[in-house]
Design an enzyme around this catalytic site. Structure first.
Site, PDB file in Angstrom:
ATOM      1  N   TYR A 103      -3.194  -2.063 -10.256  1.00  0.00           N
ATOM      2  CA  TYR A 103      -3.128  -1.132  -8.737  1.00  0.00           C
ATOM      3  C   TYR A 103      -2.055  -3.593  -8.586  1.00  0.00           C
ATOM      4  O   TYR A 103      -1.524  -2.384  -7.524  1.00  0.00           O
ATOM      5  CB  TYR A 103      -4.337  -1.527  -8.568  1.00  0.00           C
ATOM      6  N   VAL A 121       0.780  -4.142   3.927  1.00  0.00           N
ATOM      7  CA  VAL A 121       0.250  -5.064   4.946  1.00  0.00           C
ATOM      8  C   VAL A 121       1.552  -5.797   4.700  1.00  0.00           C
ATOM      9  O   VAL A 121       2.264  -7.093   5.267  1.00  0.00           O
ATOM     10  CB  VAL A 121      -0.612  -5.794   4.693  1.00  0.00           C
ATOM     11  N   SER A 175       1.206  -1.508   0.150  1.00  0.00           N
ATOM     12  CA  SER A 175      -0.091  -0.058  -0.298  1.00  0.00           C
ATOM     13  C   SER A 175       0.669   1.111   0.394  1.00  0.00           C
ATOM     14  O   SER A 175       0.523   2.457  -0.207  1.00  0.00           O
ATOM     15  CB  SER A 175      -1.061  -0.023   0.852  1.00  0.00           C
ATOM     16  N   TYR A 225      -3.794   3.036   7.712  1.00  0.00           N
ATOM     17  CA  TYR A 225      -5.304   2.262   7.661  1.00  0.00           C
ATOM     18  C   TYR A 225      -6.316   2.808   9.014  1.00  0.00           C
ATOM     19  O   TYR A 225      -6.492   3.763   8.886  1.00  0.00           O
ATOM     20  CB  TYR A 225      -5.122   0.794   7.963  1.00  0.00           C
ATOM     21  N   LYS A 259       0.226   4.043  -3.580  1.00  0.00           N
ATOM     22  CA  LYS A 259      -0.255   4.526  -2.706  1.00  0.00           C
ATOM     23  C   LYS A 259      -0.319   5.799  -3.446  1.00  0.00           C
ATOM     24  O   LYS A 259      -0.996   6.659  -3.758  1.00  0.00           O
ATOM     25  CB  LYS A 259      -1.801   3.999  -2.076  1.00  0.00           C
TER      26      LYS A 259
HETATM   27  N1  GLU Z   1      -2.085  -5.248  -2.438  1.00  0.00           N
HETATM   28  C1  GLU Z   1      -2.467  -5.271  -1.274  1.00  0.00           C
HETATM   29  C2  GLU Z   1      -4.253  -5.538  -1.105  1.00  0.00           C
HETATM   30  O1  GLU Z   1      -5.172  -4.874  -2.073  1.00  0.00           O
HETATM   31  C3  GLU Z   1      -2.272  -3.804  -0.259  1.00  0.00           C
HETATM   32  C4  GLU Z   1      -3.030  -3.968   1.292  1.00  0.00           C
HETATM   33  C5  GLU Z   1      -2.040  -2.575   2.263  1.00  0.00           C
HETATM   34  O2  GLU Z   1      -0.559  -2.940   1.923  1.00  0.00           O
HETATM   35  O3  GLU Z   1      -3.247  -2.414   2.719  1.00  0.00           O
HETATM   36  O4  GLU Z   1      -5.017  -6.178  -0.594  1.00  0.00           O
END
Ligand code: GLU
Length: 324
Positions: free
Chosen positions: A198, A268, A71, A250, A74
């Site tokens: 993504y 994650v 993430s 988060y 992002k």
């Molecule tokens: N590829 C993961 C997902 O979309 C990223 C999640 C993350 O690191 O928050 O579930």
């Protein structure tokens, strides 16, 4: 003052080693398992990298272990989309509002008459941003983000194919999410192309050193003090830090802001990108600002590295790095 500063500088390396050793003993949290390949990480790994504007670099722990960016990508795709379309256009597609929901929640689509995803740091928003990236297919879209990374890091990055396949084969929830976005006219590209983009972005291989460099550039509002180049426009860098501060950890972003108090984005796989702005409040080796990368794959129920958060909190307290 100068003597104090130098004394702290020479002690920082030792201090980081002591802290890594201390937190490694605690052994709390578990590796993410919903992406099967991530479960294979060693939960005892813990590392930190810290980069100062003059290029001085401190590191401790398992810093040679690489991991996928997940993430944290992002932040980079949001920056890329804003650099291409301008902030205003991107914010026509995605809001800047924290949710309090888990990162991959589909709840809001049914519960509210949602006009756009709440923010670019949750999956819904990041999928919309991925669809906005310049390029006519997933590889071109990916390349625009890896080009930004090339400028920030001065090196090529690669995709971890195993992690990519592992997520692609099990992306049940993100598939649901991307379809809901398409149904609500919240995608600027196709469903498969967006999901591929993504997941490829999440599978970029990185290290604590990379994260420290990105964190440093963000802390200088997009300016790379080592290469002496403005790499990200000031407004975009600042907005990215606002989003990291309010939505980057988060659905414990509020708790992290209250207890640690710095702009950060976690993933994650256990990485955390942290950006410490310069401060005149306290004079110590870190008051000129710095970037910090942390890695500890044992995560909590929100998705944040347990030991990573603890070591950041500890450093912030010791050096008074919190921004409020
Ligand atoms: N590829 C993961 C997902 O979309 C990223 C999640 C993350 O690191 O928050 O579930």
């Amino acid at each position: 003052m100068e003597t104090y500063q130098l004394a702290q500088e020479s002690q920082l390396n030792d201090l980081l080693h002591v802290k890594i050793h201390q937190y490694k003993q605690q052994n709390d949290g578990e590796c993410a398992s919903y992406i099967p390949e991530l479960k294979k990480a060693d939960p005892s790994h813990l590392s930190i990298s810290l980069l100062l504007p003059d290029g001085t670099h401190y590191t401790a722990g398992d810093h040679t272990v690489s991991f996928t960016i997940q993430s944290i990508s992002k932040v980079l795709s949001f920056i890329t989309a804003c650099m291409h379309h301008g902030i205003e256009s991107v914010l026509n597609w995605v809001d800047v509002e924290p949710t309090g929901d888990s990162f991959n929640s589909i709840l809001r689509f049914e519960l509210t008459n949602q006009k756009k995803p709440y923010n670019p740091m949750i999956n819904a928003g990041a999928l919309t941003v991925a669809s906005l990236l310049p390029g006519t297919n997933d590889n071109e879209k990916l390349m625009n983000v890896t080009n930004l990374l090339y400028n920030l890091l001065g090196k090529e990055v690669c995709i971890n194919e195993k992690v990519f396949m592992s997520e692609w084969e099990t992306a049940y929830r993100n598939r649901a999410l991307v379809n809901l976005l398409a149904e609500n006219d919240l995608l600027a590209g196709g469903v498969d192309e967006t999901l591929l983009t993504y997941i490829k972005l999440c599978s970029i291989e990185t290290s604590v050193h990379d994260l420290a460099k990105i964190g440093l550039i963000l802390s200088m509002d997009g300016y790379d003090p080592i290469e002496q180049k403005q790499l990200i426009p000031v407004k975009i860098a600042r907005l990215s830090k606002v989003l990291m501060f309010t939505c980057g950890m988060y659905n414990s972003s509020g708790k992290f802001a209250a207890s640690v108090g710095i702009p950060a984005k976690s993933g994650v796989s256990g990485g955390i990108l942290a950006s410490i702005p310069p401060s005149t409040r306290n004079l110590n080796v870190l008051s000129q600002g710095c970037g910090i990368g942390v890695y500890g794959p044992a995560i909590d129920r929100y998705g944040n590295s347990v030991m990573g958060v603890r070591i950041l909190q500890d450093l912030v307290e010791q050096f008074h790095l919190n921004i409020f």
